[in-house]
Motif scaffolding. Sequence first.
Motif, PDB file in Angstrom:
ATOM      1  N   ASP A  45       0.850  -1.193   0.000  1.00 44.27           N
ATOM      2  CA  ASP A  45       0.000   0.000   0.000  1.00 44.27           C
ATOM      3  C   ASP A  45       0.887   1.245   0.000  1.00 44.27           C
ATOM      4  O   ASP A  45       1.113   1.872   1.038  1.00 44.27           O
ATOM      5  N   ASP A  46       1.433   1.566  -1.182  1.00 43.52           N
ATOM      6  CA  ASP A  46       2.245   2.767  -1.361  1.00 43.52           C
ATOM      7  C   ASP A  46       3.376   2.853  -0.338  1.00 43.52           C
ATOM      8  O   ASP A  46       3.530   3.841   0.384  1.00 43.52           O
ATOM      9  N   GLY A  47       4.159   1.809  -0.281  1.00 44.25           N
ATOM     10  CA  GLY A  47       5.317   1.824   0.605  1.00 44.25           C
ATOM     11  C   GLY A  47       5.100   1.170   1.939  1.00 44.25           C
ATOM     12  O   GLY A  47       6.055   0.928   2.685  1.00 44.25           O
ATOM     13  N   SER A  64       1.062  -4.110   9.779  1.00 45.48           N
ATOM     14  CA  SER A  64       1.767  -3.294   8.790  1.00 45.48           C
ATOM     15  C   SER A  64       3.255  -3.256   9.097  1.00 45.48           C
ATOM     16  O   SER A  64       3.662  -3.192  10.265  1.00 45.48           O
ATOM     17  N   GLY A  65       4.059  -3.288   8.054  1.00 44.83           N
ATOM     18  CA  GLY A  65       5.500  -3.248   8.243  1.00 44.83           C
ATOM     19  C   GLY A  65       6.204  -2.675   7.042  1.00 44.83           C
ATOM     20  O   GLY A  65       5.661  -2.632   5.935  1.00 44.83           O
ATOM     21  N   ARG A  66       7.429  -2.217   7.249  1.00 47.26           N
ATOM     22  CA  ARG A  66       8.237  -1.715   6.137  1.00 47.26           C
ATOM     23  C   ARG A  66       8.826  -2.871   5.343  1.00 47.26           C
ATOM     24  O   ARG A  66       9.056  -2.746   4.145  1.00 47.26           O
ATOM     25  N   ARG A  86      10.588  -5.392  -0.966  1.00 54.59           N
ATOM     26  CA  ARG A  86      10.778  -5.444   0.492  1.00 54.59           C
ATOM     27  C   ARG A  86      10.183  -6.706   1.101  1.00 54.59           C
ATOM     28  O   ARG A  86       9.976  -6.783   2.294  1.00 54.59           O
ATOM     29  N   ILE A  87       9.931  -7.705   0.255  1.00 54.81           N
ATOM     30  CA  ILE A  87       9.485  -9.021   0.717  1.00 54.81           C
ATOM     31  C   ILE A  87      10.599 -10.028   0.429  1.00 54.81           C
ATOM     32  O   ILE A  87      11.079 -10.125  -0.702  1.00 54.81           O
ATOM     33  N   SER A  88      11.017 -10.755   1.462  1.00 57.04           N
ATOM     34  CA  SER A  88      12.104 -11.731   1.317  1.00 57.04           C
ATOM     35  C   SER A  88      11.613 -13.113   1.716  1.00 57.04           C
ATOM     36  O   SER A  88      10.798 -13.257   2.637  1.00 57.04           O
ATOM     37  N   LEU A  89      12.129 -14.119   1.037  1.00 58.30           N
ATOM     38  CA  LEU A  89      11.805 -15.517   1.337  1.00 58.30           C
ATOM     39  C   LEU A  89      13.020 -16.184   1.965  1.00 58.30           C
ATOM     40  O   LEU A  89      14.136 -16.065   1.451  1.00 58.30           O
ATOM     41  N   LEU A  90      12.783 -16.898   3.068  1.00 53.92           N
ATOM     42  CA  LEU A  90      13.872 -17.583   3.756  1.00 53.92           C
ATOM     43  C   LEU A  90      13.481 -19.026   4.065  1.00 53.92           C
ATOM     44  O   LEU A  90      12.303 -19.369   4.139  1.00 53.92           O
ATOM     45  N   GLY A  91      14.491 -19.850   4.302  1.00 53.89           N
ATOM     46  CA  GLY A  91      14.236 -21.230   4.705  1.00 53.89           C
ATOM     47  C   GLY A  91      13.509 -22.009   3.629  1.00 53.89           C
ATOM     48  O   GLY A  91      13.740 -21.824   2.432  1.00 53.89           O
TER      49      GLY A  91
END
Length: 380
Positions: free
Chosen positions: A132-134, A150-152, A271-276
């Motif tokens: 949502d716009d950042g 909500s998060g950055r 700003r979305i990362s995938l881990l494991g």
Amino acid sequence: MFDVVVVGAGPVGLYIAALLLQLGHRVAVLERHVTTSRQSRAIGIHPPALAALDAVGAAHTLVSSGIRITHGAAYSGGRRVADMDFARPSAEYPFILSVPQYLTTRTLESRVQALDPAALRRGVHVEEVVDDDGCLRVRGQQDGSAVEFSGRFVIAADGVHSVVRGGLGLEPRLRTYPDYYVMGDFLDESTYGNKAVLFLEPGGIVESFPLPGGIRRWVVRLGAPCAEPTPHTLAALIKKRTGSAVDSASNTMISAFGVTSRLVSRMVHGRISLLGDAAHEISPIGGQGMNLGWLDAAALAPIISDALRTAARSPAAKELADFERDRQRAAKKAIWQASLNMALGRPLPPKILSARNALIGRAITFPLFSELVVRRFTMH
């Protein structure tokens, strides 16, 4: 508004949450399960991962709770084929640590709660992540009501069937293998002590590892899926292939599984990362998957922290490119190593097996080859 929302409170999600909390960031960890699972599928922690866990103060507790495996041995037909010394590659952690996964998870959860008692939110079923716009909005259900966090940044550590990964439209490269296994934990009445033992037999490999509390895990390779494994049938297989007797009545866990591997083309999407396992599923043969996730997290956390401190909308492009290149390379290496481990454990005619085992036995006496094998097994 959080700095980071972590989806998934398994070992990898809790670990990166602890790293980021230590760095002073506001973190929410969302987990759909209300209680911690008692499953202990992943038990091996390798030296590089122990060093990473030490960064959040978890290594000492885990080492105190586990079994230090400093040596391994391979047998075939009752004869010793080769020995392995796991102590050589690492001065700080000269062993592979064997500890039930639920103790690992509990230790990391305790570290997160000590840093922020409100960080872990259980019973949250994440359904989608919306930009949502950042501002990244993580939406889902909790106790039958809609919730939003909500998060950055968002980190998906929500496993093989990641909801976050699915929302990004990603379909990881899938590979299936002709390998099936049944494993179980029994009272350890063997003479192997704290050694890891491999039995290279014509019918397929049998692996055996010590666990705390006088328990030993046995893993038997099968030629076909096993729909309903029982302690009695597993004990019979162990006896038939290795000659080792285990008490089926002492069984505390039994599980059957096939093997697949998955690897996403990209681990970072803005700003979305995938881990494991959300980023890479590794065969459990070799025990690398959980360790690989921790090493991914240790590399990603400082990149996200720097972006948060500089108020950047996204981490530096070069740092992210380096992270993805290095971690993808590590994942491919782990998949290759697991594939090799499985291939070495497949059935062979007795004469061919004997010749191959003799070759392995001779090769392992050469220091350079022995060092390479041990470093592979310990993820150095």
